[in-house]
Design an enzyme around this catalytic site. Structure first.
Site, PDB file in Angstrom:
ATOM      1  N   SER A 141       0.863  -1.183   0.000  1.00 49.38           N
ATOM      2  CA  SER A 141       0.000   0.000   0.000  1.00 49.38           C
ATOM      3  C   SER A 141       0.899   1.232   0.000  1.00 49.38           C
ATOM      4  CB  SER A 141      -0.853  -0.005   1.278  1.00 49.38           C
ATOM      5  OG  SER A 141      -1.479   1.251   1.478  1.00 49.38           O
ATOM      6  N   TYR A 154      -2.205  -1.295  10.447  1.00 55.07           N
ATOM      7  CA  TYR A 154      -2.177  -1.390   8.983  1.00 55.07           C
ATOM      8  C   TYR A 154      -0.839  -0.872   8.439  1.00 55.07           C
ATOM      9  CZ  TYR A 154      -3.966  -1.010   4.168  1.00 55.07           C
ATOM     10  OH  TYR A 154      -4.164  -1.143   2.810  1.00 55.07           O
TER      11      TYR A 154
END
Ligand code: NAD
Length: 259
Positions: A141, A154
């Protein structure tokens, strides 16, 4: 240049929706046989595989395996007996300040978003070595390269996946195996699309305003990336042109990480 993946077998974790499904479709479109995966075992999951097989004329199976469980991660790969292309995509999110972050959510995000990639890679490398060719593509990401508040688990997991990708690349550097991480910015998946109406209400804004000013606040292009673009980038990393691309990240983020 060749994007012909006929005869190769690709396993894509978390691929019954969103980016994983887009990547699986792109790989099937390039001729690879595909193993779809999620933790559910519904008739519609198996129907998705049957539809994809028909659409692309390749072999597609659906295997239920929970990527929060190390033994499931390894079983997904070893039971298949072949894994030329491994795409670690399964992922979840939880948002909270660190001092309020639920411990079970931290553990789950680290397990699904990061540790699963360690277990599947450990199981896949011997199969790739046996076949004499392999590609590991980790869907990280922009949050594998930058941070945002309230996303501690995350961001930690995605930075971990980028690190794991580099180590995998170094351990396979002198073999015909590569490992890279794709770092998407905001991608228009069904999950993201579903958030638009509520966000419009919350900010009393129109669809375009919400997309450009709220959701794509950090994405300079002011356009979502698409699952097709992530799929295409994965297919490129599986092509001969990418033979010497290993241990790196490819951002598909409309300029997010250039800021
Ligand atoms: P999604 O929710 O549509 O897809 C997640 C997939 O993971 C689903 O198929 C889900 O069933 C599966 N999954 C969840 N828990 C699982 C488990 N325990 N075992 C097996 N499968 C499980 O979301 P998405 O946006 O397509 O995200 C896919 C990946 O892309 C994630 O790793 C996410 O972090 C990453 N990503 C997404 C975006 C974005 O904007 N959508 C941006 C950057 C990175």
């Amino acid at each position: 240049m060749t994007y012909e993946l006929r005869g190769k077998t690709a396993i894509v974790t978390g691929s019954n929706s969103g980016i994983g499904l887009g990547v699986a479709r792109a790989l099937a479109g390039a001729g690879a046989d595909v193993v779809l995966n999620s933790f559910t075992d519904r008739a519609e999951d198996h129907a998705l595989a049957a539809d994809m097989a028909r659409a692309f004329g390749v072999k597609v199976t659906y295997v239920a395996a929970d990527m929060s469980r190390p033994e499931d991660c390894r079983r997904l790969v070893t039971d298949n007996g072949a894994c030329d292309i491994l795409v670690n995509n399964a992922g979840i999110q939880h948002v909270a300040p660190i001092d309020e972050f639920p411990v079970d959510q931290w553990d789950r995000i680290i397990a699904i978003n990061m540790s699963s990639a360690f277990h599947t890679t450990a199981a896949a490398l011997p199969l790739m070595r046996k076949a004499g060719w392999g590609r590991v593509v980790n869907i990280a990401s922009a949050h594998g390269l930058t941070a945002s508040p309230y996303k501690s688990a995350y961001v930690a997991a995605k930075h971990g996946v980028v690190g794991l990708s580099k180590v995998t690349a170094l351990e396979t550097a002198q073999e015909p195996i590569t490992c890279n991480a794709i770092c998407p910015g905001y991608v228009l998946t069904p999950l993201v699309e579903a958030q638009i109406p509520d966000t419009m209400k919350k900010y009393d804004m129109g669809r375009e305003e919400v997309i450009k000013q709220v959701m794509l606040d950090r994405q300079p292009s002011k356009e979502f990336a698409t699952v097709e673009q992530i799929g295409g980038t994965t297919v490129f990393l599986c092509s001969a042109n990418a033979d010497q691309i290993t241990g790196t990240t490819i951002s598909v983020d409309g300029g997010w990480t250039a800021l």
